[in-house]
Design an enzyme around this catalytic site. Structure first.
Site, PDB file in Angstrom:
ATOM      1  N   ASN A 210       0.950  -0.955  -0.186  1.00  0.00           N
ATOM      2  CA  ASN A 210      -0.096  -0.095   0.141  1.00  0.00           C
ATOM      3  C   ASN A 210       0.834   1.044  -0.113  1.00  0.00           C
ATOM      4  OD1 ASN A 210      -2.255  -1.678  -0.146  1.00  0.00           O
ATOM      5  ND2 ASN A 210      -2.859  -1.424   2.792  1.00  0.00           N
ATOM      6  N   VAL A 211       0.718   2.206  -0.800  1.00  0.00           N
ATOM      7  CA  VAL A 211       0.846   3.787  -0.453  1.00  0.00           C
ATOM      8  C   VAL A 211       0.308   4.578   0.245  1.00  0.00           C
ATOM      9  CG1 VAL A 211       1.445   3.250  -3.586  1.00  0.00           C
ATOM     10  CG2 VAL A 211      -0.257   4.363  -2.866  1.00  0.00           C
TER      11      VAL A 211
ATOM     12  N   HIS B  32       6.119  -1.265  -3.231  1.00  0.00           N
ATOM     13  CA  HIS B  32       5.361  -0.295  -3.918  1.00  0.00           C
ATOM     14  C   HIS B  32       5.461   1.848  -4.259  1.00  0.00           C
ATOM     15  CE1 HIS B  32       3.313  -3.694  -5.363  1.00  0.00           C
ATOM     16  NE2 HIS B  32       4.255  -3.708  -5.930  1.00  0.00           N
TER      17      HIS B  32
ATOM     18  N   CYS C 161       7.272  20.199 -12.107  1.00  0.00           N
ATOM     19  CA  CYS C 161       8.583  20.156 -11.359  1.00  0.00           C
ATOM     20  C   CYS C 161       9.100  21.423 -11.467  1.00  0.00           C
ATOM     21  CB  CYS C 161       9.548  19.520 -12.292  1.00  0.00           C
ATOM     22  SG  CYS C 161      11.623  18.893 -11.340  1.00  0.00           S
TER      23      CYS C 161
ATOM     24  N   CYS D  94      11.477  22.385 -12.893  1.00  0.00           N
ATOM     25  CA  CYS D  94      12.310  21.837 -14.580  1.00  0.00           C
ATOM     26  C   CYS D  94      10.726  22.185 -15.528  1.00  0.00           C
ATOM     27  CB  CYS D  94      13.003  20.941 -14.672  1.00  0.00           C
ATOM     28  SG  CYS D  94      12.509  19.507 -14.979  1.00  0.00           S
TER      29      CYS D  94
ATOM     30  N   ASN E 245      -7.969 -13.143   5.543  1.00  0.00           N
ATOM     31  CA  ASN E 245      -8.833 -12.454   4.405  1.00  0.00           C
ATOM     32  C   ASN E 245     -10.507 -12.913   3.990  1.00  0.00           C
ATOM     33  OD1 ASN E 245      -9.552 -11.923   1.094  1.00  0.00           O
ATOM     34  ND2 ASN E 245      -7.300 -11.605   1.071  1.00  0.00           N
ATOM     35  N   PRO E 246     -11.807 -11.972   3.905  1.00  0.00           N
ATOM     36  CA  PRO E 246     -12.722 -12.169   4.002  1.00  0.00           C
ATOM     37  C   PRO E 246     -12.708 -14.074   2.525  1.00  0.00           C
ATOM     38  CG  PRO E 246     -12.377 -11.040   3.382  1.00  0.00           C
ATOM     39  CD  PRO E 246     -11.149 -10.781   3.694  1.00  0.00           C
TER      40      PRO E 246
HETATM   41  P1  OAD Z   1      -6.856  -6.589  -4.751  1.00  0.00           P
HETATM   42  O1  OAD Z   1      -7.571  -5.744  -4.693  1.00  0.00           O
HETATM   43  O2  OAD Z   1      -5.670  -7.182  -5.825  1.00  0.00           O
HETATM   44  O3  OAD Z   1      -6.474  -7.309  -3.460  1.00  0.00           O
HETATM   45  C1  OAD Z   1      -7.025  -7.271  -2.037  1.00  0.00           C
HETATM   46  C2  OAD Z   1      -7.821  -7.739  -1.316  1.00  0.00           C
HETATM   47  O4  OAD Z   1      -7.872  -8.078  -0.234  1.00  0.00           O
HETATM   48  C3  OAD Z   1      -8.559  -9.079  -2.118  1.00  0.00           C
HETATM   49  O5  OAD Z   1      -8.385 -10.092  -1.787  1.00  0.00           O
HETATM   50  C4  OAD Z   1      -9.653  -8.922  -0.620  1.00  0.00           C
HETATM   51  O6  OAD Z   1     -11.162 -10.088  -0.869  1.00  0.00           O
HETATM   52  C5  OAD Z   1      -9.162  -8.507   0.758  1.00  0.00           C
HETATM   53  N1  OAD Z   1     -10.032  -7.810   1.455  1.00  0.00           N
HETATM   54  C6  OAD Z   1     -11.310  -7.468   0.638  1.00  0.00           C
HETATM   55  N2  OAD Z   1     -11.926  -6.461   2.309  1.00  0.00           N
HETATM   56  C7  OAD Z   1     -11.002  -7.060   2.927  1.00  0.00           C
HETATM   57  C8  OAD Z   1     -10.844  -6.459   4.501  1.00  0.00           C
HETATM   58  N3  OAD Z   1     -12.003  -5.569   5.212  1.00  0.00           N
HETATM   59  N4  OAD Z   1      -9.925  -7.335   5.301  1.00  0.00           N
HETATM   60  C9  OAD Z   1      -8.847  -8.559   5.305  1.00  0.00           C
HETATM   61  N5  OAD Z   1      -8.922  -8.057   3.299  1.00  0.00           N
HETATM   62  C10 OAD Z   1      -9.375  -7.620   2.481  1.00  0.00           C
HETATM   63  O7  OAD Z   1      -5.586  -5.602  -3.532  1.00  0.00           O
HETATM   64  P2  OAD Z   1      -4.062  -5.145  -3.846  1.00  0.00           P
HETATM   65  O8  OAD Z   1      -4.162  -7.141  -3.601  1.00  0.00           O
HETATM   66  O9  OAD Z   1      -3.215  -5.289  -2.040  1.00  0.00           O
HETATM   67  O10 OAD Z   1      -0.002  -2.316  -7.487  1.00  0.00           O
HETATM   68  O11 OAD Z   1      -3.179  -5.177  -4.938  1.00  0.00           O
HETATM   69  C11 OAD Z   1      -1.601  -5.487  -4.982  1.00  0.00           C
HETATM   70  C12 OAD Z   1      -0.930  -4.322  -6.412  1.00  0.00           C
HETATM   71  O12 OAD Z   1      -2.068  -4.316  -7.402  1.00  0.00           O
HETATM   72  C13 OAD Z   1      -1.484  -2.711  -5.627  1.00  0.00           C
HETATM   73  O13 OAD Z   1      -0.018  -3.036  -4.885  1.00  0.00           O
HETATM   74  C14 OAD Z   1      -1.347  -2.363  -7.208  1.00  0.00           C
HETATM   75  C15 OAD Z   1      -2.677  -2.974  -7.190  1.00  0.00           C
HETATM   76  O14 OAD Z   1      -2.339  -2.764  -8.789  1.00  0.00           O
HETATM   77  C16 OAD Z   1       0.416  -1.792  -8.399  1.00  0.00           C
HETATM   78  O15 OAD Z   1      -0.483  -0.629  -8.657  1.00  0.00           O
HETATM   79  C17 OAD Z   1       1.899  -0.960  -8.958  1.00  0.00           C
END
Ligand code: OAD
Length: 240
Positions: A91-92, A108, A137, A139, A202-203
């Protein structure tokens, strides 16, 4: 976790959903609204930075307005107690640090800083960006947030530190990530192959659940972490 104590967490967008930040995939996900090929690649930013800033503006505003939830606070509490030693986050949004976590590896990047991809000068986001504008920027180039877009490498120090944590932890908690994006999705496999137990919160099941995960704690991050924090404080209280 109580016995081994050397716990590391890998977190994703799901841990911040309860802070009001939408995840990327799924029905309400950001990638349903913005096609990542058009809005989230380095190539797209170089070609049409103003268009990509339509999506980035929404991310900066939503992240700026969000506060840590019980799951971020639970992770910080587990670090203070010496159970968790590091959080690797995709996360960012900066919410782990806002909750009090000290060792946070931002895999990230983050939204706090803007970088010029022409002269590499950096600026705090709040100094250069206001809603409805595109940050420039000195520039005159359009600035990019210091986040990893598709097609960009992972910051090398974060990658080194994350792999080292994965290789040496006793338990890897994988919280709120669909584990679909490489190379972040390799971290659980590295931990597993190095002998760690992999615990997923994870749900929903993910691509890891059947193959890599040892224990799937099915529920929201705040609910499950609240239970775990209580359980580690008072092991007699063993039911979610
Ligand atoms: P995703 O949106 O792919 O996945 C989110 C996950 O969180 C899913 O598996 C959901 O089931 C779960 N979820 C939802 N609500 C929840 C809750 N209340 N508690 C626990 N889990 C829950 O997001 P990421 O896996 O983080 O990268 O995505 C990875 C990367 O894809 C991001 O960092 C971003 C994106 O493209 C870049 O932009 C490079």
């Amino acid at each position: 976790m109580a016995e081994r104590r050397n716990v590391v967490a890998l977190t994703g967008a799901g841990i911040s959903v309860e802070s009001g930040i939408p995840a990327f995939r799924g029905a309400q996900g950001l990638w349903g609204k913005y096609d990542p090929l058009e809005y989230a690649t380095l190539h797209a930013f170089v070609q049409s930075p103003r268009k990509v800033w339509e999506m980035l503006s929404e991310m900066v505003s939503v992240c700026g307005a969000a506060a840590p939830n019980a799951a971020h606070k639970g992770m910080a509490a587990l670090e203070r107690r010496g159970v968790v030693r590091a959080v690797i986050t995709q996360n960012v949004d900066g919410l782990h640090q806002a909750a009090g976590s000290r060792r946070v590896i931002e895999y990230h990047g983050n939204m706090e800083t803007l970088v010029c991809i022409s002269c590499w000068k950096r600026y705090p986001t709040r100094e250069r960006w206001t809603p409805g504008t595109v940050p420039l920027c000195d520039c005159a180039e359009i600035l990019k947030p210091d986040v990893v877009l598709f097609g960009e490498p992972i910051p090398w120090l974060a990658q080194e530190q994350a792999e080292e944590e994965a290789r040496t932890c006793g338990v890897l908690l994988v919280i709120g990530t669909s584990a679909q994006v490489s190379p972040a999705c390799d971290i659980p496999r590295i931990a597993k192959e190095s002998g760690a137990a992999v615990v997923e919160i994870n749900p929903e099941p993910t691509s890891l659940t059947a193959s890599v995960t040892d224990i799937h704690l099915q529920g929201s991050a705040s609910e499950v972490l609240g239970w775990l924090v209580g359980l580690l404080r008072d092991p007699a209280n063993g039911h979610p």
